[in-house]
Design an enzyme around this catalytic site. Structure first.
Site, PDB file in Angstrom:
ATOM      1  N   PRO A  66       0.852  -1.192   0.000  1.00 41.87           N
ATOM      2  CA  PRO A  66       0.000   0.000   0.000  1.00 41.87           C
ATOM      3  C   PRO A  66       0.887   1.241   0.000  1.00 41.87           C
ATOM      4  O   PRO A  66       1.955   1.250   0.627  1.00 41.87           O
ATOM      5  CB  PRO A  66      -0.801  -0.129   1.291  1.00 41.87           C
ATOM      6  CG  PRO A  66      -0.081  -1.120   2.125  1.00 41.87           C
ATOM      7  CD  PRO A  66       0.748  -1.968   1.216  1.00 41.87           C
ATOM      8  N   HIS A  67       0.464   2.250  -0.736  1.00 45.19           N
ATOM      9  CA  HIS A  67       1.308   3.442  -0.845  1.00 45.19           C
ATOM     10  C   HIS A  67       0.443   4.661  -1.121  1.00 45.19           C
ATOM     11  O   HIS A  67      -0.705   4.546  -1.547  1.00 45.19           O
ATOM     12  CB  HIS A  67       2.346   3.265  -1.953  1.00 45.19           C
ATOM     13  CG  HIS A  67       1.764   2.897  -3.275  1.00 45.19           C
ATOM     14  ND1 HIS A  67       1.416   1.603  -3.602  1.00 45.19           N
ATOM     15  CD2 HIS A  67       1.444   3.642  -4.355  1.00 45.19           C
ATOM     16  CE1 HIS A  67       0.926   1.568  -4.820  1.00 45.19           C
ATOM     17  NE2 HIS A  67       0.924   2.797  -5.309  1.00 45.19           N
ATOM     18  N   GLY A  68       1.017   5.813  -0.842  1.00 47.15           N
ATOM     19  CA  GLY A  68       0.304   7.047  -1.102  1.00 47.15           C
ATOM     20  C   GLY A  68       1.202   8.252  -0.909  1.00 47.15           C
ATOM     21  O   GLY A  68       2.281   8.158  -0.316  1.00 47.15           O
TER      22      GLY A  68
END
Length: 155
Positions: A66-68
């Site tokens: 997960p990334h942002g």
């Protein structure tokens, strides 16, 4: 071996993290990342949820990244968790996820974000490395694997 110490702090590695669902995992990861970054956990969680709605960050083999991009960050920050129990993640191969590498970047870190994402992805596609992560008995051992220091207790 890649050294991840520039994006992954020793205290940002978690062993046997409990999360019954993806939503609960994101809430937990957001809280842990908030402690690492001094940013708001809700803001981090919202960004993770927004990104995940575009498509699952579970890329197969029980691994998710997960990334942002998060306002307020000055550099790329990572957090790794080996889950106590695998969870449903809507991964591309349909398998549950037990290894999670969270990657957060400043909004203007386009190239740095992509390079970090590619580096993490490349490392987590290495089956031998993933097997070592799954066999690690502590957060210290997990960190040693990412830091490239397998002389420490990485078994």
């Amino acid at each position: 071996m890649d050294d991840f110490s520039n994006i992954l702090a020793h205290d940002a590695v978690f062993h046997d993290l409990a999360a019954p669902s993806k939503k609960a995992l994101f809430q937990t990861l957001a809280g842990l990342a908030a402690r690492q970054t001094d940013l708001d956990a809700r803001h981090i969680g919202d960004r993770l949820g927004e990104r995940e709605r575009l498509g699952s960050t579970g890329f197969g083999g029980g691994v998710a990244i997960p990334h942002g991009k998060i306002d307020g960050l000055t550099h790329v920050v990572g957090l790794f968790a080996k889950l106590a129990q695998p969870i449903e993640f809507a991964a591309i191969d349909g398998l549950p996820v037990d290894l999670v590498f969270l990657l957060l970047s400043p909004p203007d870190a386009g190239v740095d974000h992509l390079k970090a994402l590619a580096r993490v992805s490349r490392r987590l596609r290495d089956r031998a490395f993933v097997a070592k992560l799954r066999g690690a008995g502590s957060a210290d051992a997990l960190y040693a694997l990412f830091a490239g220091d397998e002389t420490r207790d990485a078994a």
